[in-house]
Design a protein around this motif. Sequence first.
Motif, mmCIF file in Angstrom:
data_model
loop_
_atom_site.group_PDB
_atom_site.id
_atom_site.type_symbol
_atom_site.label_atom_id
_atom_site.label_comp_id
_atom_site.label_asym_id
_atom_site.label_seq_id
_atom_site.Cartn_x
_atom_site.Cartn_y
_atom_site.Cartn_z
ATOM 1 N N ILE A 129 51.185 38.130 45.766
ATOM 2 C CA ILE A 129 50.332 37.458 46.830
ATOM 3 C C ILE A 129 51.210 37.659 48.105
ATOM 4 N N ALA A 130 52.567 37.723 47.990
ATOM 5 C CA ALA A 130 53.405 37.763 49.359
ATOM 6 C C ALA A 130 53.333 39.385 49.684
ATOM 7 N N GLN A 131 53.148 40.241 48.569
ATOM 8 C CA GLN A 131 53.152 41.453 48.998
ATOM 9 C C GLN A 131 51.742 41.890 49.683
ATOM 10 N N ALA A 132 50.788 41.271 49.276
ATOM 11 C CA ALA A 132 49.405 41.355 49.984
ATOM 12 C C ALA A 132 49.317 41.032 51.265
ATOM 13 N N ARG A 133 49.858 39.654 51.541
ATOM 14 C CA ARG A 133 49.740 39.186 52.622
ATOM 15 C C ARG A 133 50.857 40.067 53.878
ATOM 16 N N ALA A 134 51.597 40.822 53.377
ATOM 17 C CA ALA A 134 52.450 41.618 54.293
ATOM 18 C C ALA A 134 52.069 42.628 54.395
ATOM 19 N N SER A 135 50.840 43.277 53.622
ATOM 20 C CA SER A 135 50.142 44.581 53.782
ATOM 21 C C SER A 135 49.463 44.714 54.978
ATOM 22 N N ALA A 136 49.290 45.797 55.398
ATOM 23 C CA ALA A 136 48.471 46.198 56.685
ATOM 24 C C ALA A 136 47.013 46.123 56.263
ATOM 25 N N GLY A 137 46.249 45.286 56.949
ATOM 26 C CA GLY A 137 44.986 44.994 56.863
ATOM 27 C C GLY A 137 44.527 43.934 56.231
ATOM 28 N N CYS A 138 45.345 43.024 55.453
ATOM 29 C CA CYS A 138 45.320 42.104 54.700
ATOM 30 C C CYS A 138 45.341 40.933 55.656
ATOM 31 N N LEU A 139 44.162 40.221 55.672
ATOM 32 C CA LEU A 139 43.849 39.167 56.380
ATOM 33 C C LEU A 139 43.902 37.736 55.752
ATOM 34 N N ASP A 140 43.726 37.855 54.366
ATOM 35 C CA ASP A 140 44.320 36.678 53.587
ATOM 36 C C ASP A 140 44.061 36.953 52.209
ATOM 37 N N PHE A 141 44.863 36.279 51.262
ATOM 38 C CA PHE A 141 45.068 36.493 49.888
ATOM 39 C C PHE A 141 45.297 35.450 49.225
ATOM 40 N N LEU A 142 44.788 34.996 48.330
ATOM 41 C CA LEU A 142 44.899 33.584 47.612
ATOM 42 C C LEU A 142 44.552 33.742 45.875
ATOM 43 N N LEU A 143 45.461 33.285 45.062
ATOM 44 C CA LEU A 143 45.197 33.023 43.791
ATOM 45 C C LEU A 143 45.582 31.482 43.535
ATOM 46 N N ALA A 144 44.616 30.777 43.147
ATOM 47 C CA ALA A 144 44.611 29.254 42.943
ATOM 48 C C ALA A 144 43.858 28.624 41.671
ATOM 49 N N ALA A 145 44.751 27.698 41.114
ATOM 50 C CA ALA A 145 44.356 27.084 40.088
ATOM 51 C C ALA A 145 43.053 26.174 40.455
ATOM 52 N N ASP A 146 42.062 26.427 39.388
ATOM 53 C CA ASP A 146 40.966 25.448 39.601
ATOM 54 C C ASP A 146 41.243 24.002 39.224
ATOM 55 N N PRO A 147 40.948 22.915 40.104
ATOM 56 C CA PRO A 147 41.317 21.729 40.022
ATOM 57 C C PRO A 147 40.615 20.926 38.529
ATOM 58 N N LEU A 148 39.362 21.551 38.266
ATOM 59 C CA LEU A 148 38.483 21.079 36.912
ATOM 60 C C LEU A 148 38.719 21.892 35.719
ATOM 61 N N GLU A 149 38.769 23.083 35.592
ATOM 62 C CA GLU A 149 38.931 23.904 34.792
ATOM 63 C C GLU A 149 40.292 24.478 34.310
ATOM 64 N N PRO A 150 41.087 24.174 33.299
ATOM 65 C CA PRO A 150 42.231 24.131 33.199
ATOM 66 C C PRO A 150 42.742 25.679 33.253
ATOM 67 N N GLY A 151 41.993 26.681 32.720
ATOM 68 C CA GLY A 151 42.210 28.052 32.509
ATOM 69 C C GLY A 151 41.709 28.929 33.587
ATOM 70 N N ARG A 152 41.237 28.238 34.721
ATOM 71 C CA ARG A 152 40.538 29.277 35.750
ATOM 72 C C ARG A 152 40.981 29.180 36.830
ATOM 73 N N ILE A 153 41.373 30.528 37.486
ATOM 74 C CA ILE A 153 41.996 30.794 38.479
ATOM 75 C C ILE A 153 41.056 31.389 39.584
ATOM 76 N N HIS A 154 40.965 30.788 40.920
ATOM 77 C CA HIS A 154 40.063 31.416 41.960
ATOM 78 C C HIS A 154 40.898 32.544 42.465
ATOM 79 N N VAL A 155 40.025 33.584 42.819
ATOM 80 C CA VAL A 155 40.406 34.868 43.587
ATOM 81 C C VAL A 155 39.721 34.857 44.952
ATOM 82 N N TYR A 156 40.717 35.048 45.941
ATOM 83 C CA TYR A 156 40.023 35.206 47.416
ATOM 84 C C TYR A 156 40.978 36.203 47.966
ATOM 85 N N GLU A 157 40.349 37.448 48.514
ATOM 86 C CA GLU A 157 40.927 38.136 49.545
ATOM 87 C C GLU A 157 40.378 38.785 50.584
#
Length: 94
Positions: free
Chosen positions: A26-54
């Motif tokens: 995540i830190a590498q992505a955010r420091a990369s040229a052209g990256c405006l946002d990068f996030l991997l986040a735990a879903d608050p309701l589903e224990p095994g789910r991770i949200h991806v947003y770039e």
Amino acid sequence: MLIIAGSLRVEPAAREAYLADCEKVIAQARASAGCLDFLLAADPLEPGRIHVYERWESAEQLAAFRGSGPSDAQEGEVLDADVQRYLISGVEAP
């Protein structure tokens, strides 16, 4: 502009460790040229789910970063993935 969005599934008991292992990427992505946002986040309701947003300025900048994506061990932990790439032709003010 490109948006990469969707979700990953990992074993619920392994999710927090998986996300902790992703902090460097995540830190590498955010420091990369052209990256405006990068996030991997735990879903608050589903224990095994991770949200991806770039959000990237261009496909070329995304491609330049992709070589530093998840390790083989991290990819092996992903049970399922539903992640799509969206090409954005314009952005409007809210």
